[in-house]
Design an enzyme around this catalytic site. Structure first.
Site, PDB file in Angstrom:
ATOM      1  N   GLU A  17      41.867  16.590  58.509  1.00 25.02           N
ATOM      2  CA  GLU A  17      40.452  16.781  58.195  1.00 25.02           C
ATOM      3  C   GLU A  17      39.962  18.122  58.727  1.00 25.02           C
ATOM      4  OE1 GLU A  17      37.599  13.511  58.375  1.00 25.02           O
ATOM      5  OE2 GLU A  17      36.430  14.742  59.775  1.00 25.02           O
ATOM      6  N   GLY A 108      26.323   8.397  56.086  1.00 26.44           N
ATOM      7  CA  GLY A 108      25.892   9.576  56.824  1.00 26.44           C
ATOM      8  C   GLY A 108      25.007   9.215  57.995  1.00 26.44           C
TER       9      GLY A 108
END
Length: 288
Positions: A17, A108
Site C-alpha cells: 500500500e 472513511g
C-alpha cells in the site's frame, strides 16, 4: 485474473500500500521504491485516498503510473467522505477509464475537527452502500474492504463490528484486508470469528513494520492497535534510529513467517512509500 483468484492459489500472495506524495519529487522517489518492491513479485499495489477526496487526482495519477511501471494490477482507495453518489460515480468512471483494476471501498474517517461521520446530502453513509454502488454500476472492478482484528474504534462491540463487515461482504466485496496489528493472536481470533459469521472471502492480514517508535505510537493510537509490551520495551530501551528500525523489522518478519505457517492467503504491507523495511523483512522469506 480476478482479485479473489490471487488468493486461491498455493503460496502467500503479497501486496503493498502506497499513499499519494505531495510533490513531483516525492512521486519520483516513490516510483524508484515501487521498482524495488516489484522485485518481491507482489500481486498488486494499492494507493490511499486523501481525507475528503483531497488527493482524488493524485491517487489516480499514482496508481496509473505504478501500473505502467510494473505491469501489475492496481487498486485505488475510495471513501464516502464529502462525496455525493454522483461524485463517487464520476471518480469510478475515471478510474475505469484509466485502467484501474480494483477499488478499496471504505466509509472513511470523519473529517478533521469532527467526532462522528456525517454523510453529505446525496451521499452514502456506510461502506457496504459504496460496495453496492460499485457492484451495481461498475461490475469489472474487484473490491477490497477493511476488517478490524482489534475492533473498529467506533463499533459498540466486536459482534457489531463483525456484522458490519458481513454486510460489506454480502454486498459484493471480494477480499477483506485488515487494519494493522502487532500481535498475530488478534488476527487468528478475528479470522476464526469471520468463519463463524459466515464470511468466506479471503481474509488478508495487514502489516506495518515499526521503524520509528514515535510514529508507530501515533499511527497505532489512531486505529486503536495495541503494541505488545515486549516490542514497546525493546523500542524504549534505545533512542538509536537504526536500532529501532532493526527491532521493528525483525518483529514484522517474525509476524510474516508465523502468518505464512498459519496458512494466510496473502499479506498486505503498509510500506509508507518506502522499500527498505519491506526489503529487509522479506529477504529470504519463503512465500510459496
Amino acid at each position: 485474473m480476478s482479485l479473489e483468484s490471487h488468493f486461491n492459489s498455493s503460496g502467500c500472495a503479497i501486496s503493498f500500500e502506497l499513499f499519494p506524495p505531495k510533490t513531483e519529487a516525492g512521486i519520483e522517489t516513490l516510483m524508484k521504491n515501487v521498482k524495488r518492491l516489484k522485485e518481491f513479485n507482489p500481486t498488486f499495489f494499492t494507493c490511499t485516498y486523501g481525507a475528503g477526496g483531497s488527493t482524488r487526482g493524485t491517487t489516480l495519477d499514482v496508481v496509473e503510473q505504478v501500473k505502467q511501471i510494473t505491469g501489475l494490477p492496481v487498486a485505488s482507495h475510495l471513501t464516502c467522505v464529502g462525496s455525493t453518489v454522483a461524485q463517487l460515480e464520476d471518480y469510478l468512471d475515471e478510474a475505469q477509464t484509466r485502467g484501474i483494476d480494483y477499488i478499496v471501498a471504505l466509509r472513511g474517517d470523519p473529517p478533521k475537527g469532527t467526532e462522528t461521520f456525517q454523510a453529505v446530502e446525496g451521499g452514502l453513509r456506510y461502506a457496504n452502500e459504496l460496495v453496492e454502488l460499485i457492484r451495481s454500476r461498475f461490475k469489472n472492478f474487484g473490491i477490497l474492504v477493511a476488517g478490524y482484528p482489534e475492533v473498529h474504534q467506533e463499533a459498540v462491540d466486536a459482534k457489531t463490528d463483525l456484522d458490519n463487515l458481513k454486510r460489506k461482504v454480502d454486498a459484493g466485496a471480494d477480499v477483506v484486508v485488515t487494519q494493522l496489528f502487532y500481535d498475530n493472536a488478534d488476527f487468528y481470533r478475528f479470522r476464526d470469528d469471520c468463519v463463524t459469521a459466515g464470511i468466506s472471502v479471503p481474509i488478508v492480514p495487514g502489516i506495518l513494520p515499526v521503524t520509528n517508535f514515535k510514529q508507530a505510537l501515533r499511527i497505532a493510537s489512531m486505529c486503536k492497535a495495541a503494541i505488545p509490551s515486549v516490542l514497546c520495551d525493546a523500542m524504549n530501551a534505545t533512542d538509536c534510529e537504526d536500532s529501532q528500525f532493526k527491532i521493528g523489522v525483525d518483529h514484522a518478519r517474525e509476524q510474516t513467517i508465523d502468518l505464512i505457517k498459519n496458512d494466510v492467503p496473502g499479506i498486505h504491507y503498509y510500506v509508507l512509500n518506502k522499500s527498505d523495511a519491506a526489503e529487509k523483512l522479506l529477504d529470504g522469506v519463503d512465500l510459496n
